[in-house]
Design a protein around this motif. Structure first.
Motif, PDB file in Angstrom:
ATOM      1  N   TYR A   1      44.351  37.868  51.484  1.00 50.37           N
ATOM      2  CA  TYR A   1      44.719  36.581  51.591  1.00 50.37           C
ATOM      3  C   TYR A   1      43.580  35.178  50.350  1.00 50.37           C
ATOM      4  N   ALA A   2      43.443  36.811  49.244  1.00 48.37           N
ATOM      5  CA  ALA A   2      43.729  35.545  48.070  1.00 48.37           C
ATOM      6  C   ALA A   2      43.259  37.110  46.832  1.00 48.37           C
TER       7      ALA A   2
ATOM      8  N   THR B   1      42.120  37.203  42.891  1.00 49.65           N
ATOM      9  CA  THR B   1      41.220  36.404  42.164  1.00 49.65           C
ATOM     10  C   THR B   1      41.358  37.141  40.463  1.00 49.65           C
TER      11      THR B   1
ATOM     12  N   LYS C   1      49.943  34.907  43.304  1.00 51.57           N
ATOM     13  CA  LYS C   1      50.161  33.586  44.504  1.00 51.57           C
ATOM     14  C   LYS C   1      51.300  33.608  44.675  1.00 51.57           C
TER      15      LYS C   1
ATOM     16  N   PRO D   1      48.945  37.488  47.459  1.00 43.56           N
ATOM     17  CA  PRO D   1      48.588  35.780  48.820  1.00 43.56           C
ATOM     18  C   PRO D   1      49.905  35.358  48.662  1.00 43.56           C
TER      19      PRO D   1
END
Length: 134
Positions: free
Chosen positions: A21-22, A24, A79, A109
């Motif tokens: 979902y994310a 970094t 992403k 993601p």
């Protein structure tokens, strides 16, 4: 993976999604933004006309090439955005399954969108990505 990217999962959100979902990125890092990879061959012709999965295969090959040219690979992606020219969910799923198979265990993601039209004649699929490397 370069080590700059960490995929983040959250136990409070559904595990149905086939991606984290994310994500970094650890600084200092180098960020790579790709243009949308399109289903074009080396001569600029749209391949696999009418075939969502076939176009997604070419798109992912082109995305890998674009990333490699920038010193990155799919495991550096933080992403993706997947555009599919269709209003039918089953067409989006056909393209998505190909994208997922290329991403392997690196389930960065992603956003999957049905759109009205894409830029090239007979184009059905396009994928853009953001990657991070050291």
């Amino acid at each position: 993976m370069s080590g700059a990217v960490k995929l983040v999962r959250n136990e409070e959100l559904s595990s149905v999604a086939e991606y984290a979902y994310a994500a970094t990125a650890q600084a200092p890092a180098r960020v790579v933004w790709t243009a949308g990879a399109c289903p074009l061959d080396e001569h600029g012709a749209t391949v696999a006309v009418g075939d969502y999965a076939g176009q997604a295969e070419q798109v992912m090959r082109n995305l890998v090439t674009a990333l490699r040219g920038a010193g990155a690979e799919l495991t550096d992606v933080v992403k993706t955005t997947v555009y599919v020219a269709s209003t039918r969910q089953e067409d989006l799923v056909k393209a998505w399954e190909v994208v997922r198979s290329h991403m392997g265990g690196h389930d960065a993601p992603s956003t999957l969108l049905g759109v009205a039209v894409l830029g090239y004649d007979d184009q059905l699929v396009e994928v853009e990505a953001v990657a991070v490397t050291f």
